[in-house]
Structures are given as C-alpha cells and as structure tokens.
Design a protein around this motif. Structure first.
Motif: not given
Length: 518
Positions: A255-284
């Motif tokens: 949250r530090g980046l959001a608050i420091e760089h974009m002056k965002l004031q977060v009152a409530k977090v309804n949902w938070f998730s993390t994940y890794r992103v792939h870049h892939r296309v199936a052969d067929h």
C-alpha cells in the motif's frame, strides 16, 4: 454410474464458457456446462469490457449489451502520475466515435459479468451451471465418433457424459488441455501481481483510470461503479519478493506505493489477492472433437484489458461453426478454422501485451526517464491527433481484429478485405448491424441491388439487406454497390465490387459449406 448425452460438454463456467453456452443454445445446440467450483465467484480479476464484445452481445440481444452498460462504469479519462502529481490526463470517452455504437470502455467486474450471463442462460434456455462437478478425464472414441467423459461430483457421485464435442474453458491449468497433451509454451513474468478492491478517497478516486509512472513496480487504479470504489492492480518486482511466497503478502506490504505516489486514502480493503502471470499460447486449439478456449489456450499480462474479451471472442467464433457442422450445413473442416483464426490473434495479442508490459515495468535509469519524462509529454501530444486516437481505440477495443488471408476470407474492395469485421455505419438513423441479429450468413449491399442477386438470395434463402448509399458509408470504407457476404459473427467473408453469383457459389462450395436451394 449414470450416463448422460449432450451435443457439447463445456468445462468451465467463466465468461468464455458461459458465452459459448449461450450462443450454442441460441443456435439450437444442446449443451451442458460444468465447473468444479463450490460456488459462483464473488471476486475476480478481469474488469474491462471492450467495444467488440458489446457489439457481439448486442447481436445476440441488445438487452445483453445494455445490461453491461447500465451496471458497469464508463471510463472518462486516462491519467498518468509522476512524483506524486498528475502529470497528464487524456479524455477517452470519444475515442471510438463513428467506428462503433459503443465508443467507450466499460468497467464491469468479472464476477458480476458471470452472474449476469449465468442468469441469462438459465432464464432463456433453462440451463444451469453444474457446480461442484469436476472433469476427471475423457477420451475421443473413434468408433462412436463421440467424446466419453468421466465426471465426479464433490459428493463422490460419478457419471459418464457422452457428447459430440468437448470445450475446455477451464482456465490456465486446463484439465482438457492437459488431457489432450497439448503443450503450453511461454514463460512467467518476474513480477508478482496483486489485486485489491478498495474503498477510499483522494485524487485517483474520481471515476477515471490512473497509472503511476514512477516505479518499475506497475500500479494502476481502475474505477468501479459506485462512489469511492476502485480496484488496484499492481506488481512487485522479484527482487523484493524473492524470499516471499505470494500468499504471504498482504495489502500492508504494497500500500505504500499507492499512498506515497498517488495520494490515495484507503478506508477499507474488501478483497486482496496475489498471483503470478504467465504469457503463453497453446500449440493447438483443437485436437479431434476437443477444443480449448480462453485462458486454457492463451494467457498474458492484463495490459490493455484484453484477456476476458479474447476468450469471449473465442467462444463466439467456435459456436457458430459447431452449430453449422451439427446441423449438417458444413463439413468438419470448418472447425479447423477456429484454431487458424483464433490462434493467430492470440499470438499477436500475447506479443503485443508482453512488449507493453515489459516497457511499463523495465528497470534502470533509461526506462525510468522514458516513463517519467518522455511518456507524459508524448502521450497527450500523440493522442491529440484523431488518427492516433482512432488507432489506439481500434486496437484496444478489438474492432480491428481480422482474419484476412485465411481460409474463410476472400476478396478486397476499397479498404475492406474479406476477414475484417463489417464496418459500422448508421444510415438515416438505422444501424447496419441490426440485421446481424439473425446470426446467419447474409449479404449487404450499400447502394443498388441487382435483380440477379435478389433472385439468387431468394433461391438460397440468404437474407439480403439493401442500404441507401450515403456519404457516411464511404467514410467508413464501404463501396457503393459492392456485395458483402457476411458470416454469422459479423465478419466479412467475401467482398465483390460487382455481383458475381457464380463466384459466391464457388466460395461456399470450395469451403464445403452447404447452400440451401428452395
């Protein structure tokens, strides 16, 4: 163990699977749609609904597109932030004017989208998503020319499902793709992604899209419907998370980046998730009587809001082709064009989003200088030109998606080639897209229709629509008196400068698509 039969077994009830079920059902195909989830999703990552998706929804039923428009949020502007200040703002509400009836981007969270599609499927066709039902495995039986699938309920009940075809819409870890032995080449981005639905205040909570350009840690704030609601999508470099598992991160860690760089004031977090992103296309995308669509066939960074829309496009492309084959109106080789057309687009899309995301998150002084000094100057300047605005909108909205040079595409008149989406135009207040609601092969002529063409269309039961020629037709690339043979999905199949019914018949004969003769 019970046994059931259907025409198409759809595995996965995300937007791709639900749209496939809706389109097939409307075209008279019997479907089952299963999902191993215990309940419908209540939080999901995809947000953007692009213009081409809305066009296709309106073709199915205008109320489907209207529902997204009414419940979603229209993004009015794009903002770039540098060193704690809004560096530039680009208004985007009019980017697509004159190119589509939906010249905007809608923010409509995927779980709400899925709920809407699920209700339409139940209401219109009496089909419910079978939750807590897992595909264990399947085989393509050459003797019976059927798919024989093993299903298992969470209660332990087992079932054999027999189908003409199986469609894997079951995500990046697709059981269907793995069962087919289809490889999924590509890679994984170094950055860890996070998603947070928040309530708050501050300059970025004005209902527009905001992107922080300071750091190689990407951060974007997307508006959601309702005051003070937004979704944060960001990344954390591998160097910061090498000793941390994604599940161990919390919003406090980012949250530090959001608050420091974009002056965002977060009152409530309804949902938070993390994940890794792939870049892939199936052969067929196809093997025998089995197909893979959406994230099962291609995954990429969320840059540009393309993922969900691409999966929906896959579903509609496949639906009319399966329906034609099952009805005996086309041979099996028509289904090969699904992979030909959609894999080509997926490879282009993954390459494009990969380059964009790499540029947005590159480290080093040079990359930082480009993001913080050059982009804030050049982006508003370039987008002040109408041609650049139209180019950007055509690309992001997917209305420029085409299948030119492929099996089902033929001819060129003026700037319109076979394989392109039919250019949209209004003639005397009426849209030329209205006739597409039939979801059939049809012909358009902008100008004068010849008696020969009228007689031929009547003989073969092909709808023919004549539009009065106006200067607006020329402005979108249409040619007076040209003949546009359209596919059920609204793409131009064949275009002729003047009527040649023999050539139209050859088009269908060469592709083994049956013409009705009355």
């Amino acid at each position: 163990m019970t046994t059931s039969t259907t025409d198409v077994l759809i595995v996965g009830a995300g937007p791709t699977g639900l749209v496939l079920a809706l389109w097939l059902s409307k075209l008279g195909v019997k479907v089952r749609i299963i999902d191993k989830a215990i309940q419908a999703a209540t939080s999901t990552r995809a947000l953007a609904v692009q213009a081409r998706t809305l066009e296709l929804y309106a073709q199915f039923d205008p109320e489907l597109a209207n529902k997204v428009i009414e419940d979603g949020h229209k993004v009015a502007g794009f903002n770039g932030w540098v060193k704690g200040s809004r560096s530039f703002r680009v208004p985007i509400t009019r980017f697509g004017e004159g190119m589509t009836p939906f010249p905007f981007v809608k923010i409509y969270p995927q779980h709400e989208h899925e709920h809407m599609l699920t209700e339409r499927l139940r209401k219109d066709f009496g089909i419910s998503v079978e939750l807590q039902t897992e595909l264990v495995g399947f085989k393509d039986d050459c003797d019976t020319k059927r798919i024989v699938a093993s299903l298992k309920k969470t209660t332990g009940e087992e079932e054999t499902a027999v189908a003409q075809y199986i469609a894997g819409c079951d995500g990046s870890h697709s059981v269907v793709r793995k069962s087919l032995g289809i490889s999924f080449p590509g890679g994984i981005y170094d950055q860890m992604f996070y998603v947070a639905d928040i309530e708050g205040d501050g300059p970025p909570m004005d209902g527009e899209l905001h992107v922080c350009l300071d750091q190689a840690d990407f951060l974007a704030i997307f508006p959601l419907a309702g005051k003070g609601r937004a979704r944060l999508i960001g990344t954390v470099r591998q160097s910061r998370t090498s000793s941390v598992e994604p599940r161990e991160l919390s919003f406090k860690d980012v949250r530090g980046l959001a608050i420091e760089h974009m002056k965002l004031q977060v009152a409530k977090v309804n949902w938070f998730s993390t994940y890794r992103v792939h870049h892939r296309v199936a052969d067929h995308f196809r093997k025998g009587r089995a197909f893979i669509l959406g994230d099962a066939a291609h995954v990429h960074s969320p840059a540009g809001g393309q993922g969900m829309n691409t999966g929906i496009g896959d579903a509609i492309n496949l639906a009319w082709k399966i329906a034609a084959v099952l009805a005996g109106d086309a041979q099996d080789n028509l289904l090969d064009t699904f992979e030909e057309e959609r894999a080509h687009f997926a490879k282009q899309l993954v390459a494009t989003t990969d380059r964009a995301f790499t540029l947005a998150t590159a480290e080093g002084w040079f990359a930082t200088m480009i993001r913080t000094r050059i982009v804030p100057f050049i982006a508003p300047f370039l987008l002040s030109f109408r041609a650049m605005r139209r180019f950007v909108f055509r690309t992001v909205s997917q209305i420029s998606l085409h299948y030119t040079g492929m099996t089902l595409s033929s001819g060129r008149v003026g700037t319109v080639k076979g394989g392109q989406r039919l250019p949209w135009v209004e003639v005397d207040g009426a849209s030329n897209f209205e006739s597409l609601s039939s979801m059939r092969w049809q012909i358009h002529v902008y100008g004068n229709v010849t008696e020969v063409l009228v007689a031929w269309c009547k003989k073969h039961d092909i709808p023919l629509t004549e539009f009065e020629w106006k200067s607006d037709c020329a402005s979108v690339g249409l040619t007076q008196d040209a003949v546009y043979v359209l596919r059920p999905d609204g793409h131009v199949a064949l275009v002729q400068k003047s009527v040649d019914v023999d050539a139209i018949e050859r088009y269908f004969a060469d592709r083994q698509i049956r013409l009705v003769t009355l």
